[in-house]
Design a protein around this motif. Sequence first.
Motif, PDB file in Angstrom:
ATOM      1  N   ILE A  26       0.847  -1.184   0.000  1.00  0.00           N
ATOM      2  CA  ILE A  26       0.000   0.000   0.000  1.00  0.00           C
ATOM      3  C   ILE A  26       0.885   1.238   0.000  1.00  0.00           C
ATOM      4  N   SER A  27       0.733   2.073  -1.031  1.00  0.00           N
ATOM      5  CA  SER A  27       1.519   3.308  -1.086  1.00  0.00           C
ATOM      6  C   SER A  27       0.679   4.530  -0.751  1.00  0.00           C
ATOM      7  N   ASN A  28      -0.656   4.399  -0.847  1.00  0.00           N
ATOM      8  CA  ASN A  28      -1.537   5.507  -0.510  1.00  0.00           C
ATOM      9  C   ASN A  28      -2.904   4.936  -0.148  1.00  0.00           C
ATOM     10  N   PHE A  29      -3.521   5.502   0.880  1.00  0.00           N
ATOM     11  CA  PHE A  29      -4.863   5.089   1.290  1.00  0.00           C
ATOM     12  C   PHE A  29      -5.573   6.299   1.886  1.00  0.00           C
ATOM     13  N   ASP A  30      -6.756   6.646   1.342  1.00  0.00           N
ATOM     14  CA  ASP A  30      -7.489   7.805   1.856  1.00  0.00           C
ATOM     15  C   ASP A  30      -8.853   7.439   2.435  1.00  0.00           C
ATOM     16  N   GLY A  31      -9.113   6.157   2.634  1.00  0.00           N
ATOM     17  CA  GLY A  31     -10.385   5.716   3.199  1.00  0.00           C
ATOM     18  C   GLY A  31     -11.361   5.204   2.159  1.00  0.00           C
ATOM     19  N   ASP A  32     -11.385   5.813   0.978  1.00  0.00           N
ATOM     20  CA  ASP A  32     -12.279   5.387  -0.105  1.00  0.00           C
ATOM     21  C   ASP A  32     -11.525   4.720  -1.246  1.00  0.00           C
ATOM     22  N   ASN A  33     -10.274   5.126  -1.438  1.00  0.00           N
ATOM     23  CA  ASN A  33      -9.439   4.616  -2.525  1.00  0.00           C
ATOM     24  C   ASN A  33      -8.040   4.335  -1.991  1.00  0.00           C
ATOM     25  N   ALA A  34      -7.320   3.493  -2.708  1.00  0.00           N
ATOM     26  CA  ALA A  34      -5.941   3.193  -2.332  1.00  0.00           C
ATOM     27  C   ALA A  34      -5.110   3.020  -3.593  1.00  0.00           C
ATOM     28  N   THR A  35      -3.816   3.182  -3.446  1.00  0.00           N
ATOM     29  CA  THR A  35      -2.882   2.835  -4.507  1.00  0.00           C
ATOM     30  C   THR A  35      -2.026   1.711  -3.958  1.00  0.00           C
ATOM     31  N   VAL A  36      -1.955   0.630  -4.726  1.00  0.00           N
ATOM     32  CA  VAL A  36      -1.202  -0.551  -4.324  1.00  0.00           C
ATOM     33  C   VAL A  36      -0.098  -0.765  -5.352  1.00  0.00           C
ATOM     34  N   GLU A  37       1.139  -0.866  -4.878  1.00  0.00           N
ATOM     35  CA  GLU A  37       2.282  -1.132  -5.752  1.00  0.00           C
ATOM     36  C   GLU A  37       2.427  -2.647  -5.887  1.00  0.00           C
ATOM     37  N   THR A  38       2.255  -3.140  -7.110  1.00  0.00           N
ATOM     38  CA  THR A  38       2.329  -4.579  -7.354  1.00  0.00           C
ATOM     39  C   THR A  38       3.667  -4.901  -8.001  1.00  0.00           C
ATOM     40  N   ASP A  39       3.725  -5.975  -8.750  1.00  0.00           N
ATOM     41  CA  ASP A  39       4.961  -6.445  -9.382  1.00  0.00           C
ATOM     42  C   ASP A  39       5.669  -5.344 -10.152  1.00  0.00           C
ATOM     43  N   GLY A  40       6.983  -5.273  -9.974  1.00  0.00           N
ATOM     44  CA  GLY A  40       7.789  -4.315 -10.708  1.00  0.00           C
ATOM     45  C   GLY A  40       7.409  -2.871 -10.472  1.00  0.00           C
ATOM     46  N   GLY A  41       6.708  -2.582  -9.387  1.00  0.00           N
ATOM     47  CA  GLY A  41       6.319  -1.214  -9.084  1.00  0.00           C
ATOM     48  C   GLY A  41       5.088  -0.734  -9.821  1.00  0.00           C
ATOM     49  N   THR A  42       4.351  -1.639 -10.471  1.00  0.00           N
ATOM     50  CA  THR A  42       3.123  -1.263 -11.167  1.00  0.00           C
ATOM     51  C   THR A  42       2.121  -0.725 -10.153  1.00  0.00           C
ATOM     52  N   ALA A  43       1.673   0.521 -10.350  1.00  0.00           N
ATOM     53  CA  ALA A  43       0.707   1.143  -9.440  1.00  0.00           C
ATOM     54  C   ALA A  43      -0.706   0.809  -9.901  1.00  0.00           C
ATOM     55  N   VAL A  44      -1.502   0.284  -8.978  1.00  0.00           N
ATOM     56  CA  VAL A  44      -2.895  -0.058  -9.264  1.00  0.00           C
ATOM     57  C   VAL A  44      -3.778   0.743  -8.312  1.00  0.00           C
ATOM     58  N   LYS A  45      -4.745   1.458  -8.885  1.00  0.00           N
ATOM     59  CA  LYS A  45      -5.695   2.209  -8.071  1.00  0.00           C
ATOM     60  C   LYS A  45      -6.840   1.292  -7.685  1.00  0.00           C
ATOM     61  N   VAL A  46      -7.137   1.229  -6.397  1.00  0.00           N
ATOM     62  CA  VAL A  46      -8.249   0.430  -5.872  1.00  0.00           C
ATOM     63  C   VAL A  46      -9.341   1.411  -5.461  1.00  0.00           C
ATOM     64  N   VAL A  47     -10.520   1.274  -6.080  1.00  0.00           N
ATOM     65  CA  VAL A  47     -11.631   2.192  -5.799  1.00  0.00           C
ATOM     66  C   VAL A  47     -12.772   1.447  -5.128  1.00  0.00           C
ATOM     67  N   GLY A  48     -13.657   2.210  -4.492  1.00  0.00           N
ATOM     68  CA  GLY A  48     -14.836   1.624  -3.858  1.00  0.00           C
ATOM     69  C   GLY A  48     -14.521   0.747  -2.674  1.00  0.00           C
ATOM     70  N   ILE A  49     -13.586   1.179  -1.852  1.00  0.00           N
ATOM     71  CA  ILE A  49     -13.146   0.354  -0.727  1.00  0.00           C
ATOM     72  C   ILE A  49     -14.235   0.252   0.331  1.00  0.00           C
ATOM     73  N   ASN A  50     -14.579  -0.990   0.668  1.00  0.00           N
ATOM     74  CA  ASN A  50     -15.577  -1.265   1.705  1.00  0.00           C
ATOM     75  C   ASN A  50     -14.947  -1.858   2.951  1.00  0.00           C
ATOM     76  N   HIS A  51     -13.698  -2.262   2.850  1.00  0.00           N
ATOM     77  CA  HIS A  51     -13.027  -2.985   3.937  1.00  0.00           C
ATOM     78  C   HIS A  51     -11.763  -2.225   4.340  1.00  0.00           C
ATOM     79  N   GLY A  52     -11.916  -0.956   4.692  1.00  0.00           N
ATOM     80  CA  GLY A  52     -10.782  -0.091   4.981  1.00  0.00           C
ATOM     81  C   GLY A  52      -9.840  -0.605   6.041  1.00  0.00           C
ATOM     82  N   ASN A  53     -10.363  -1.349   7.017  1.00  0.00           N
ATOM     83  CA  ASN A  53      -9.488  -1.857   8.082  1.00  0.00           C
ATOM     84  C   ASN A  53      -8.452  -2.841   7.539  1.00  0.00           C
ATOM     85  N   GLN A  54      -8.671  -3.410   6.371  1.00  0.00           N
ATOM     86  CA  GLN A  54      -7.701  -4.344   5.783  1.00  0.00           C
ATOM     87  C   GLN A  54      -6.504  -3.600   5.181  1.00  0.00           C
ATOM     88  N   TYR A  55      -6.586  -2.289   5.084  1.00  0.00           N
ATOM     89  CA  TYR A  55      -5.525  -1.475   4.491  1.00  0.00           C
ATOM     90  C   TYR A  55      -4.639  -0.832   5.556  1.00  0.00           C
TER      91      TYR A  55
END
Length: 117
Positions: A39-68
Amino acid sequence: SRKKGKASRRKGIMAAAHRVPGARLGEFVGQQVRIVGKISNFDGDNATVETDGGTAVKVVGINHGNQYSSQFVEVIARVQDANTVQELKAVSFGETFDLEMYNVAIKYASGKYLYLC
């Protein structure tokens, strides 16, 4: 029975979600996937997750914020585009997950050795 229905739905989501490298998300638009990253960024509703090779993936519609709240997370999601997923479920992978080793395993499991999965 009612319990069986709930378990079947959960199992259905899990079974249909392919483990894929973040760099290959574009091949799975509209499908359910599992991605793991740091996890490189988390604002409660969305997150940015750095995956393989530094690929940034935006995660939207977060319902399970405590997992971040940890450093690493697995996200089961529907792919919207090559860089964005809609969260369905998330699981904390803690602070010491070996993302590099995981990425090696996924590279083989989603490539040359896909037929074994």
